[in-house]
Design an enzyme around this catalytic site. Structure first.
Site, PDB file in Angstrom:
ATOM      1  N   GLU A   1       6.734   7.092 -12.104  1.00  0.00           N
ATOM      2  CA  GLU A   1       6.429   6.381 -10.850  1.00  0.00           C
ATOM      3  C   GLU A   1       7.546   5.409 -10.478  1.00  0.00           C
ATOM      4  O   GLU A   1       7.939   5.317  -9.328  1.00  0.00           O
ATOM      5  CB  GLU A   1       5.143   5.556 -11.001  1.00  0.00           C
ATOM      6  CG  GLU A   1       3.864   6.348 -10.980  1.00  0.00           C
ATOM      7  CD  GLU A   1       2.631   5.455 -11.125  1.00  0.00           C
ATOM      8  OE1 GLU A   1       1.716   5.601 -10.326  1.00  0.00           O
ATOM      9  OE2 GLU A   1       2.586   4.619 -12.043  1.00  0.00           O
TER      10      GLU A   1
ATOM     11  N   LYS B   1      -0.562   2.749  -2.924  1.00  0.00           N
ATOM     12  CA  LYS B   1      -1.419   2.016  -3.852  1.00  0.00           C
ATOM     13  C   LYS B   1      -2.842   2.549  -3.787  1.00  0.00           C
ATOM     14  O   LYS B   1      -3.537   2.646  -4.787  1.00  0.00           O
ATOM     15  CB  LYS B   1      -1.397   0.540  -3.452  1.00  0.00           C
ATOM     16  CG  LYS B   1      -2.236  -0.370  -4.329  1.00  0.00           C
ATOM     17  CD  LYS B   1      -1.538  -0.612  -5.635  1.00  0.00           C
ATOM     18  CE  LYS B   1      -2.308  -1.452  -6.607  1.00  0.00           C
ATOM     19  NZ  LYS B   1      -1.931  -1.132  -7.990  1.00  0.00           N
TER      20      LYS B   1
ATOM     21  N   LYS C   1       3.976   5.843 -15.832  1.00  0.00           N
ATOM     22  CA  LYS C   1       4.626   4.608 -15.366  1.00  0.00           C
ATOM     23  C   LYS C   1       6.120   4.866 -15.187  1.00  0.00           C
ATOM     24  O   LYS C   1       6.705   4.442 -14.204  1.00  0.00           O
ATOM     25  CB  LYS C   1       4.450   3.462 -16.378  1.00  0.00           C
ATOM     26  CG  LYS C   1       3.103   2.795 -16.422  1.00  0.00           C
ATOM     27  CD  LYS C   1       2.809   1.834 -15.300  1.00  0.00           C
ATOM     28  CE  LYS C   1       2.070   2.515 -14.186  1.00  0.00           C
ATOM     29  NZ  LYS C   1       0.666   2.655 -14.261  1.00  0.00           N
TER      30      LYS C   1
ATOM     31  N   ASN D   1      -5.778   4.900  10.390  1.00  0.00           N
ATOM     32  CA  ASN D   1      -5.663   5.276   8.971  1.00  0.00           C
ATOM     33  C   ASN D   1      -6.535   6.498   8.749  1.00  0.00           C
ATOM     34  O   ASN D   1      -7.582   6.620   9.377  1.00  0.00           O
ATOM     35  CB  ASN D   1      -6.209   4.171   8.061  1.00  0.00           C
ATOM     36  CG  ASN D   1      -5.225   3.040   7.898  1.00  0.00           C
ATOM     37  OD1 ASN D   1      -4.170   3.039   8.526  1.00  0.00           O
ATOM     38  ND2 ASN D   1      -5.575   2.075   7.070  1.00  0.00           N
ATOM     39  N   GLY D   2      -6.145   7.354   7.796  1.00  0.00           N
ATOM     40  CA  GLY D   2      -6.974   8.517   7.481  1.00  0.00           C
ATOM     41  C   GLY D   2      -6.506   9.750   8.220  1.00  0.00           C
ATOM     42  O   GLY D   2      -5.365   9.798   8.712  1.00  0.00           O
TER      43      GLY D   2
ATOM     44  N   TRP E   1       1.999   5.824   6.305  1.00  0.00           N
ATOM     45  CA  TRP E   1       2.382   6.717   5.192  1.00  0.00           C
ATOM     46  C   TRP E   1       2.184   8.120   5.741  1.00  0.00           C
ATOM     47  O   TRP E   1       1.059   8.557   5.996  1.00  0.00           O
ATOM     48  CB  TRP E   1       1.474   6.452   3.992  1.00  0.00           C
ATOM     49  CG  TRP E   1       1.898   7.145   2.735  1.00  0.00           C
ATOM     50  CD1 TRP E   1       2.728   6.659   1.764  1.00  0.00           C
ATOM     51  CD2 TRP E   1       1.484   8.436   2.284  1.00  0.00           C
ATOM     52  NE1 TRP E   1       2.862   7.573   0.750  1.00  0.00           N
ATOM     53  CE2 TRP E   1       2.117   8.678   1.045  1.00  0.00           C
ATOM     54  CE3 TRP E   1       0.662   9.430   2.811  1.00  0.00           C
ATOM     55  CZ2 TRP E   1       1.939   9.858   0.322  1.00  0.00           C
ATOM     56  CZ3 TRP E   1       0.487  10.608   2.093  1.00  0.00           C
ATOM     57  CH2 TRP E   1       1.125  10.807   0.865  1.00  0.00           C
TER      58      TRP E   1
ATOM     59  N   HIS F   1       3.902  23.348 -29.526  1.00  0.00           N
ATOM     60  CA  HIS F   1       3.393  24.415 -28.656  1.00  0.00           C
ATOM     61  C   HIS F   1       4.119  24.431 -27.320  1.00  0.00           C
ATOM     62  O   HIS F   1       3.522  24.734 -26.287  1.00  0.00           O
ATOM     63  CB  HIS F   1       1.885  24.240 -28.453  1.00  0.00           C
ATOM     64  CG  HIS F   1       1.116  24.299 -29.736  1.00  0.00           C
ATOM     65  ND1 HIS F   1       0.946  25.466 -30.450  1.00  0.00           N
ATOM     66  CD2 HIS F   1       0.526  23.326 -30.469  1.00  0.00           C
ATOM     67  CE1 HIS F   1       0.253  25.206 -31.550  1.00  0.00           C
ATOM     68  NE2 HIS F   1       0.000  23.913 -31.592  1.00  0.00           N
TER      69      HIS F   1
ATOM     70  N   ARG G   1       0.817  -1.206   0.000  1.00  0.00           N
ATOM     71  CA  ARG G   1       0.000   0.000   0.000  1.00  0.00           C
ATOM     72  C   ARG G   1       0.854   1.260   0.000  1.00  0.00           C
ATOM     73  O   ARG G   1       0.348   2.341  -0.299  1.00  0.00           O
ATOM     74  CB  ARG G   1      -0.905   0.011   1.234  1.00  0.00           C
ATOM     75  CG  ARG G   1      -1.922  -1.111   1.239  1.00  0.00           C
ATOM     76  CD  ARG G   1      -2.599  -1.212   2.576  1.00  0.00           C
ATOM     77  NE  ARG G   1      -3.420  -0.056   2.861  1.00  0.00           N
ATOM     78  CZ  ARG G   1      -4.727   0.013   2.608  1.00  0.00           C
ATOM     79  NH1 ARG G   1      -5.330  -1.006   2.066  1.00  0.00           N
ATOM     80  NH2 ARG G   1      -5.414   1.081   2.899  1.00  0.00           N
TER      81      ARG G   1
HETATM   82  C1  G6P Z   1      -2.609   5.806  -6.739  1.00  0.00           C
HETATM   83  C2  G6P Z   1      -1.963   4.561  -7.313  1.00  0.00           C
HETATM   84  C3  G6P Z   1      -2.211   4.498  -8.820  1.00  0.00           C
HETATM   85  C4  G6P Z   1      -3.703   4.586  -9.098  1.00  0.00           C
HETATM   86  C5  G6P Z   1      -4.347   5.817  -8.447  1.00  0.00           C
HETATM   87  C6  G6P Z   1      -5.858   5.760  -8.521  1.00  0.00           C
HETATM   88  O1  G6P Z   1      -1.964   6.930  -7.213  1.00  0.00           O
HETATM   89  O2  G6P Z   1      -0.579   4.554  -7.050  1.00  0.00           O
HETATM   90  O3  G6P Z   1      -1.698   3.282  -9.330  1.00  0.00           O
HETATM   91  O4  G6P Z   1      -3.904   4.666 -10.478  1.00  0.00           O
HETATM   92  O5  G6P Z   1      -4.006   5.854  -7.060  1.00  0.00           O
HETATM   93  O6  G6P Z   1      -6.284   4.667  -7.765  1.00  0.00           O
HETATM   94  P1  G6P Z   1      -7.606   3.857  -7.996  1.00  0.00           P
HETATM   95  O7  G6P Z   1      -7.520   2.759  -6.985  1.00  0.00           O
HETATM   96  O8  G6P Z   1      -8.741   4.810  -7.691  1.00  0.00           O
HETATM   97  O9  G6P Z   1      -7.643   3.370  -9.379  1.00  0.00           O
END
Ligand code: G6P
Length: 614
Positions: free
Chosen positions: A488, A609, A485, A103-104, A79, A504, A32
C-alpha cells in the site's frame, strides 16, 4: 473515496470567505483518497465552478488565480469510477440551472443517459453523475419545485449514492440526499453544512445530524435565518436526532509528526491502554462487556466478515477463538461472501469488522445476513457509521479518527476488541491474560523507541521490486498485514505466506535480490519457522527476521550464514498477545520503506480510506 461538502452561510458572512472554507473542508477529506477536485457557488444569478485534476493544491492555485464568490457552495474530491481523473469528469457537474456533487454510483446511468440524449440533452463528461444534473434540470423546466424535482429524480435512480445540489434560480437553497452513502448535516449560528464525513466539519459545528437512508435534507436561508427541513424516502417530513459534535481539532492535525500514519502508529500505546482499560478496568481480572447482549452458550460458531486490513484482524481472531477459546470461527472476505449464497446458520454470530463502518461490501454482507434474521454484531471505529447503525449490536473500537489511508491504530484496536470478545464468548475469567493485556502498551512503546533500526533495515525493502513475508500460527495473519502495508505505502510488490506454504510455490521466487521478512517470536512455532528461514537463506535471500531475545540467541547459534541476514529484536511477549507487538514492527518497516522511496504515505496512489463502491 469521494468526499462531499456543502456550505450555506448567512448574509453576515463575507462572500469571499465561503470558497476558502470549501477548500479547507475539502483538505480534511483528502485522506479518503481522490484524484481530482472542484467547487461551485451560486453568485450573480449564475453557477460558477472551478475544477482541477490531481491534488487539491491544483484547485487552490486555480481559485487563487481566478477567485469565485458566494454564500452558498458545494465542493467535492473525486475518486474516479466512471471516466478518467480529468477536469471534465471532475465534480461539481452542472447545467446552467443545476450543480451536483455525488458520491457512490448511479447504476442505471447508461439507460437514463440514453433517454435524456433522445430528448436532445448533450453530455460533457463520461460520469454517471451527469444524468442527475440533467434529470433535475428537466423536472425544473416542467415547473416542479426544486424539492419535487429532486424527489422525482430519486425515483429514477438505482445504486448507492449521496448527492448535494445547488440551483441557479434558488440561490438560498441547497438540497442533500443519501441512499447507501453517508451524509451528515451540521449547524452553527451563521452557517449550515452538509458533508460525507463529520471530519470535514471539525471545529465548525456544535451540532450534527446524520441523515437516515433515503432522507432528503433541505437547507435554506430565509429572512428569518437558516433552516433545515428533513423528509424521509416517502417524502414525508421527519425529525432526526441532533447530537453534539464529539470530534476534536487535534484529531485532524499531524501535530509534530511528518505524517498522519506515523502519528497514528505512535498513538497505539494510548489506544491500547484505553481499549484494554475499557475491557478490564484498571485493576480488573476479568473481561467486562456489560453492553453486549449475547448468550455465549447459544452461539454455535462465529462468522467474521470484513475487507482489507480488517479482514486480517479477523484472521488473527480465528486463531484466538479456535485455539484458545474453542469457538468455531470462519473468516470471510466481504466482497465474496454474498456471491456464493452462503448457507446461513441461525445459531451463529455474524461479526462485521470495519474501521470506517462504510465499506460497501461489508455493508452488503450485513444486509444479507440481516434479511435472514441472523444475529449480527459490528466492531467499528466510527460510531455513527452505516454498519454501526444497521447491525443488531455494536462493540466500538476506541482508536479515534484514523486519517492515514493505510490502517494502523484501528487494526490494533480491532484486535483488542476481538480478544475481549473471544474471552467473553468463552466465559473465561483469565487473570493471566488480563495481566498480559496490561503489559501491551509498554511493550508497544518499547518497539516505538527504536526508530533507527527500522529506518536502517527498511532500506533493504525499499531497494527491492518484490518482497515476501512469512509467519506461522498467529504470525501468519500479521505476515499478510505486513505485506499489505508494504505494498500500500511503497508500491513494492509484497506477499504474505504461511511459512509452511513456502515450499509450495513461493520458494521459486527466491534469489539474491528477494527480501524475506520472517516473523518469528520464540514460541511453539519458532523452530519450524527458523527452518523455513534457513531454506531461504540457503538461496541467498535478503532476510529480515523479527524475533525476541530468546529467538535471537537461537538464530546466533543455529544460523551459520548470516551475511544476508538482518535481525530486529522485539520485546518478549506472550504468544497470545504477540500479534500486537509484531504488527507495530511491520507497520514501521513499511512506513520507513515508503519514506525511503518518497511515496505519498498518507494518501497512497489509487487507494481510498473508505471504499464505498463495489
Ligand atoms: C480500504 C482501506 C483499508 C481498510 C479497508 C477496509 O481498503 O484503505 O485501510 O482496511 O478499506 O476498510 P474498513 O473501513 O471496512 O475497515
Amino acid at each position: 473515496m469521494c468526499g462531499i461538502l456543502g456550505i450555506l452561510s448567512s448574509q453576515s458572512v463575507s462572500e469571499n470567505l465561503l470558497p476558502e472554507k470549501l477548500l479547507e473542508g475539502l483538505s480534511r477529506l483528502e485522506y479518503r483518497g481522490y484524484d481530482s477536485a472542484g467547487i461551485a457557488t451560486v453568485h450573480d444569478s449564475k453557477i460558477d465552478r472551478r475544477r482541477a485534476a490531481g491534488k487539491l493544491k491544483n484547485l487552490k492555485a486555480l481559485v487563487n488565480d481566478n477567485p469565485l464568490k458566494g454564500t452558498i457552495g458545494i465542493g467535492h474530491t473525486r475518486w474516479a469510477t466512471h471516466g478518467a481523473a480529468n477536469i471534465t469528469n471532475a465534480h461539481p457537474h452542472s447545467s446552467p440551472d443545476v450543480a451536483v456533487v455525488h458520491n457512490g454510483i448511479i447504476e442505471n446511468f447508461s439507460v437514463l443517459k440514453q433517454s435524456l440524449q433522445a430528448k436532445g440533452v448533450t453530455f460533457e463528461s463520461e460520469t454517471d453523475t451527469e444524468v442527475v444534473v440533467h434529470l433535475i434540470a428537466d423536472f425544473l423546466k416542467n415547473k416542479l419545485s426544486p424539492l419535487q424535482a429532486v424527489q422525482q429524480t430519486l425515483q429514477q435512480l438505482q445504486g448507492a449514492f449521496a448527492l448535494v445540489i445547488l440551483f441557479r434560480d434558488y440561490p438560498s437553497l441547497m438540497i442533500a440526499t443519501r441512499r447507501g452513502s453517508p451524509l451528515v448535516v451540521g449547524c452553527h449560528q451563521d452557517e449550515l453544512f452538509v458533508a460525507s464525513d463529520a471530519l470535514a466539519l471539525v471545529g465548525w459545528v456544535r451540532q450534527l445530524c446524520y441523515l437516515d437512508e433515503g432522507d432528503v435534507a433541505v437547507l435554506e436561508k430565509t429572512e428569518t435565518g437558516l433552516s433545515t427541513h428533513l423528509y424521509n424516502s416517502d417524502a414525508q417530513p421527519v425529525e432526526r436526532i441532533w447530537r453534539p459534535s464529539q470530534l476534536s481539532a487535534a484529531a485532524v492535525t499531524k501535530a509534530d509528526y511528518s505524517h498522519f500514519m506515523l502519528k497514528e502508529i505512535f498513538e497505539q500505546p494510548a489506544v491500547l491502554s484505553d481499549s484494554i482499560q475499557s475491557l478490564i478496568g484498571v485493576e480488573g481480572t476479568a473481561i467486562d462487556l456489560p453492553d453486549l447482549k449475547l448468550d455465549p452458550g447459544s452461539i454455535s460458531q462465529v462468522f467474521i466478515i470484513a475487507c482489507g486490513t480488517s479482514y486480517y484482524a479477523g484472521l488473527v481472531a480465528k486463531y484466538w477463538f479456535e485455539k484458545y477459546f474453542q469457538v468455531p470461527t470462519q473468516v470471510e472476505i466481504a466482497s465474496e461472501f454474498r456471491y456464493r449464497q452462503p448457507c446461513l446458520d441461525k445459531k451463529a454470530l455474524y461479526l462485521f469488522l470495519s474501521q470506517s463502518g462504510e465499506t460497501i461490501d461489508t455493508l452488503a454482507a450485513l444486509s444479507l445476513v440481516k434479511q435472514n434474521n441472523c444475529k449480527t454484531l459490528a466492531i467499528v471505529n466510527v460510531p455513527e457509521s452505516s454498519i454501526a447503525r444497521q447491525s443488531d449490536q455494536v462493540f466500538h473500537t476506541l482508536a479515534g479518527p484514523e486519517i492515514g489511508v493505510a490502517s494502523t491504530k484501528a487494526f490494533t484496536a480491532q484486535l483488542v476488541n476481538l480478544l475481549g470478545l473471544g474471552l467473553y464468548l468463552k466465559g473465561d475469567h483469565n487473570q493471566d491474560l488480563c495481566q498480559e493485556l496490561r503489559l501491551l502498551p509498554r511493550l508497544v512503546s518499547e518497539v516505538l523507541n527504536d526508530q533507527s533500526t527500522y529506518q536502517h533495515v527498511s532500506l533493504k525493502l525499499a531497494q527491492a521490486q518484490h518482497a515476501l513475508y512469512l509467519g506461522r500460527g498467529l504470525q501468519y495473519p500479521i505476515a499478510l498485514e505486513g505485506a499489505l502495508k508494504l505494498k500500500e505505502l511503497s508500491y513494492i510488490h509484497a506477499e504474505g505466506y504461511a511459512a509452511g506454504e513456502l515450499k509450495h510455490g513461493p520458494i521459486a521466487l527466491i534469489d539474491g535480490q528477494m527480501p524475506v521478512v520472517v516473523l518469528a517470536p520464540y514460541d511453539e512455532w519458532f523452530e519450524k519457522t527458523l527452518s523455513n528461514m534457513q531454506e531461504v537463506l540457503a538461496r541467498n535471500a535478503q532476510v529480515i527476521i523479527l524475533t525476541d531475545e530468546i529467538g535471537a540467541e537461537h538464530v546466533h547459534r543455529q544460523v551459520t550464514n548470516k551475511s544476508t541476514l538482518e535481525m530486529i529484536v522485539l520485546p518478549r511477549v506472550a504468544s497470545l498477545t504477540s500479534p500486537f507487538v509484531y504488527t507495530v514492527a511491520v507497520q514501521l518497516l513499511a512506513y520507513y520503506a515508503a519514506l525511503h522511496k518518497g511515496t505519498d504515505i498518507d494518501q497512497p496512489r489509487n487507494l481510498a480510506k473508505s471504499v464505498t463502491v463495489e
